[in-house]
Design a protein around this motif. Structure first.
Motif, PDB file in Angstrom:
ATOM      1  N   LEU A  47      29.615  57.718 104.534  1.00 14.83           N
ATOM      2  CA  LEU A  47      30.987  57.102 105.274  1.00 14.83           C
ATOM      3  C   LEU A  47      31.932  57.388 104.084  1.00 14.83           C
ATOM      4  O   LEU A  47      33.183  56.692 104.985  1.00 14.83           O
ATOM      5  CB  LEU A  47      30.408  55.116 104.882  1.00 14.83           C
ATOM      6  N   GLY A  48      32.216  57.935 103.912  1.00 18.23           N
ATOM      7  CA  GLY A  48      33.063  58.918 103.197  1.00 18.23           C
ATOM      8  C   GLY A  48      34.239  57.572 102.457  1.00 18.23           C
ATOM      9  O   GLY A  48      35.077  57.776 102.695  1.00 18.23           O
ATOM     10  N   ALA A  49      33.122  57.100 101.448  1.00 17.77           N
ATOM     11  CA  ALA A  49      33.705  56.187 101.416  1.00 17.77           C
ATOM     12  C   ALA A  49      34.204  56.538  99.348  1.00 17.77           C
ATOM     13  O   ALA A  49      33.678  57.306  98.902  1.00 17.77           O
ATOM     14  CB  ALA A  49      33.170  54.996 100.888  1.00 17.77           C
ATOM     15  N   THR A  50      34.950  55.519  98.837  1.00 15.64           N
ATOM     16  CA  THR A  50      35.318  55.936  97.543  1.00 15.64           C
ATOM     17  C   THR A  50      35.094  54.265  96.580  1.00 15.64           C
ATOM     18  O   THR A  50      35.568  53.818  97.419  1.00 15.64           O
ATOM     19  CB  THR A  50      36.778  56.255  96.839  1.00 15.64           C
ATOM     20  N   PRO A  51      35.251  54.615  95.288  1.00 19.41           N
ATOM     21  CA  PRO A  51      34.336  53.501  94.211  1.00 19.41           C
ATOM     22  C   PRO A  51      35.893  52.801  95.046  1.00 19.41           C
ATOM     23  O   PRO A  51      37.231  52.976  94.848  1.00 19.41           O
ATOM     24  CB  PRO A  51      34.280  53.621  93.296  1.00 19.41           C
ATOM     25  N   ALA A  52      35.951  51.086  95.168  1.00 19.42           N
ATOM     26  CA  ALA A  52      36.922  49.873  94.994  1.00 19.42           C
ATOM     27  C   ALA A  52      37.493  50.042  93.325  1.00 19.42           C
ATOM     28  O   ALA A  52      35.938  50.259  92.789  1.00 19.42           O
ATOM     29  CB  ALA A  52      36.502  49.268  95.461  1.00 19.42           C
ATOM     30  N   ALA A  53      38.455  49.197  92.939  1.00 16.65           N
ATOM     31  CA  ALA A  53      38.629  49.264  91.772  1.00 16.65           C
ATOM     32  C   ALA A  53      38.099  48.116  91.041  1.00 16.65           C
ATOM     33  O   ALA A  53      38.532  46.701  92.512  1.00 16.65           O
ATOM     34  CB  ALA A  53      40.339  49.593  91.059  1.00 16.65           C
ATOM     35  N   ASP A  54      37.881  47.637  90.728  1.00 17.59           N
ATOM     36  CA  ASP A  54      37.259  46.080  89.843  1.00 17.59           C
ATOM     37  C   ASP A  54      38.908  44.914  90.168  1.00 17.59           C
ATOM     38  O   ASP A  54      38.289  43.489  90.612  1.00 17.59           O
ATOM     39  CB  ASP A  54      37.301  46.276  88.571  1.00 17.59           C
ATOM     40  N   GLU A  55      39.823  45.618  90.756  1.00 20.31           N
ATOM     41  CA  GLU A  55      40.824  44.812  90.272  1.00 20.31           C
ATOM     42  C   GLU A  55      41.703  44.572  91.360  1.00 20.31           C
ATOM     43  O   GLU A  55      41.739  42.588  91.702  1.00 20.31           O
ATOM     44  CB  GLU A  55      42.640  45.714  89.859  1.00 20.31           C
ATOM     45  N   GLU A  56      40.926  46.070  92.379  1.00 18.19           N
ATOM     46  CA  GLU A  56      40.994  44.897  93.833  1.00 18.19           C
ATOM     47  C   GLU A  56      39.828  44.559  94.264  1.00 18.19           C
ATOM     48  O   GLU A  56      39.586  43.403  95.091  1.00 18.19           O
ATOM     49  CB  GLU A  56      40.924  45.929  94.476  1.00 18.19           C
ATOM     50  N   ILE A  57      38.669  44.025  94.175  1.00 21.90           N
ATOM     51  CA  ILE A  57      37.581  43.346  93.385  1.00 21.90           C
ATOM     52  C   ILE A  57      38.032  41.936  93.770  1.00 21.90           C
ATOM     53  O   ILE A  57      37.911  40.405  94.173  1.00 21.90           O
ATOM     54  CB  ILE A  57      36.193  43.020  93.216  1.00 21.90           C
ATOM     55  N   GLU A  58      38.642  41.794  92.535  1.00 23.63           N
ATOM     56  CA  GLU A  58      39.290  40.226  91.763  1.00 23.63           C
ATOM     57  C   GLU A  58      39.971  39.933  92.505  1.00 23.63           C
ATOM     58  O   GLU A  58      40.722  38.587  93.392  1.00 23.63           O
ATOM     59  CB  GLU A  58      39.845  40.333  90.139  1.00 23.63           C
ATOM     60  N   ASP A  59      41.240  40.436  93.299  1.00 27.54           N
ATOM     61  CA  ASP A  59      42.173  39.923  94.025  1.00 27.54           C
ATOM     62  C   ASP A  59      41.719  39.688  95.581  1.00 27.54           C
ATOM     63  O   ASP A  59      42.023  37.883  96.024  1.00 27.54           O
ATOM     64  CB  ASP A  59      42.888  41.375  94.089  1.00 27.54           C
ATOM     65  N   ILE A  60      40.762  40.234  96.035  1.00 33.14           N
ATOM     66  CA  ILE A  60      40.134  39.379  96.893  1.00 33.14           C
ATOM     67  C   ILE A  60      38.994  38.584  96.741  1.00 33.14           C
ATOM     68  O   ILE A  60      39.292  37.850  98.033  1.00 33.14           O
ATOM     69  CB  ILE A  60      39.227  40.444  97.674  1.00 33.14           C
ATOM     70  N   TYR A  61      38.968  38.353  96.107  1.00 34.54           N
ATOM     71  CA  TYR A  61      38.411  37.355  96.345  1.00 34.54           C
ATOM     72  C   TYR A  61      38.390  36.501  95.443  1.00 34.54           C
ATOM     73  O   TYR A  61      38.565  34.763  96.146  1.00 34.54           O
ATOM     74  CB  TYR A  61      36.983  36.921  94.505  1.00 34.54           C
TER      75      TYR A  61
END
Length: 318
Positions: free
Chosen positions: A169-183
């Motif tokens: 996928l050519g993906a990179t790690p997502a930041a924990d803060e970004e996941i928290e913001d999405i939820y």
């Protein structure tokens, strides 16, 4: 009273008075009642035992086939053992050959009432492979039974692990803060949010999922994941229902299908008919089965994944 079956609601097939009135007006139990299904077939799947008995008694041929199946087969497939018994008592043959090796009696052997019909000498039971398939299907249903929400997407990939999926996928790690913001707000910036996916190793391959949107089932995602293998996905659309898809070796081969929908026909293989029977109403289990995955629970689909990653910028739809 109408002399046909037009306007019959689902509950009318359990109303013996309504059905008798239609019959008295001239409606035939062997006539088309719902997109090719006869009245007897519809009742076998959806109606009461009294209605099935009434229609069977008036049918010119209780074993008439429509789309390669009899009313008895339809009753077994729909899990209506009560109606299946009534039809057998009316003369329907549980061992009449049909549906690519799955007469009603043999199909019942794979279901919740394997003793529904006595098996005559010479009639084959389930093979060892089919019995193992039944066991795996039941295990998948139990493992994923707590998935009740919608709005998520998932792609089940055969034969590669999570690390390889991320590489493809050519993906990179997502930041924990970004996941928290999405939820906290899963609709804040959909263009960015749809690029965030969860990836999890499971026996047989890996699962790519997104709890808040269709990103994990985008065509570009499935094409990349399926290089040299195959994958099966869905988007649990809260507006229009489950939308399935599949890719093989970088090409989309199925689109807008309905996994778990329970539809099958005589053109399908023996294995496909068995899978449709066992996994109807269990869309996620069907995806995992087709990909050869054996997750222990639903975490990889709707829970916390092994990895949160983010897709690179670009067109992931085409």
């Amino acid at each position: 009273m109408s002399a046909d079956w037009s306007g019959m609601g689902w509950d009318a097939w359990s109303d013996l008075g309504t059905v008798r009135a239609r019959l008295a007006a001239g409606a035939s139990p062997d006539a088309d009642a719902d997109y090719g299904r006869t009245a007897l077939q519809v009742a076998a799947e959806e109606g009461s035992t009294g209605v099935v008995a009434e229609l069977a008694a008036r049918s010119a041929d209780v074993d008439a086939e429509v789309d390669g199946r009899t009313a008895l087969w339809s009753a077994v497939f729909a899990g209506r053992a009560d109606n299946a018994r009534v039809l057998a008592e009316a003369g329907a043959n549980p061992w009449r050959p049909m549906m690519n090796g799955w007469p009603p009696g043999r199909l019942a052997l794979a279901g919740p009432t394997p003793d529904l019909f006595p098996r005559p000498d010479g009639e084959p039971g389930l093979t060892d492979e089919e019995s193992a398939f039944v066991t795996r299907a039941r295990g998948l249903i139990a493992a994923l039974d707590d998935i009740t929400d919608d709005g998520y997407s998932v792609t089940c990939v055969a034969g590669i692990d999570a690390a390889e999926a991320v590489r493809r996928l050519g993906a990179t790690p997502a930041a924990d803060e970004e996941i928290e913001d999405i939820y906290e707000d899963p609709f804040d910036d959909m263009d960015e949010i749809l690029k965030v996916l969860g990836v999890t190793d499971v026996p047989g391959g890996c699962v790519v999922a997104q709890p808040w949107g269709y990103g994990a089932a985008m065509p570009g995602v499935q094409k990349a994941l399926s290089a040299g293998t195959r994958c099966y996905g869905l988007y649990a659309n809260p507006k229009s229902g489950t939308q399935g898809s599949a890719a093989a070796d970088g090409v989309i081969v199925e689109w807008d299908t309905h996994p778990g929908g329970g539809y099958t026909d005589e053109s399908k293989s023996t294995e496909e008919i068995l899978r449709a029977y066992l996994l109807q109403d269990h869309a996620e289990a069907e995806l995992c089965s087709r990909a050869g995955l054996l997750p222990a629970d639903s975490r990889s689909i709707t829970g916390t994944p092994d990895l949160w990653v983010k897709l690179p910028d670009g067109d992931h739809w085409s």
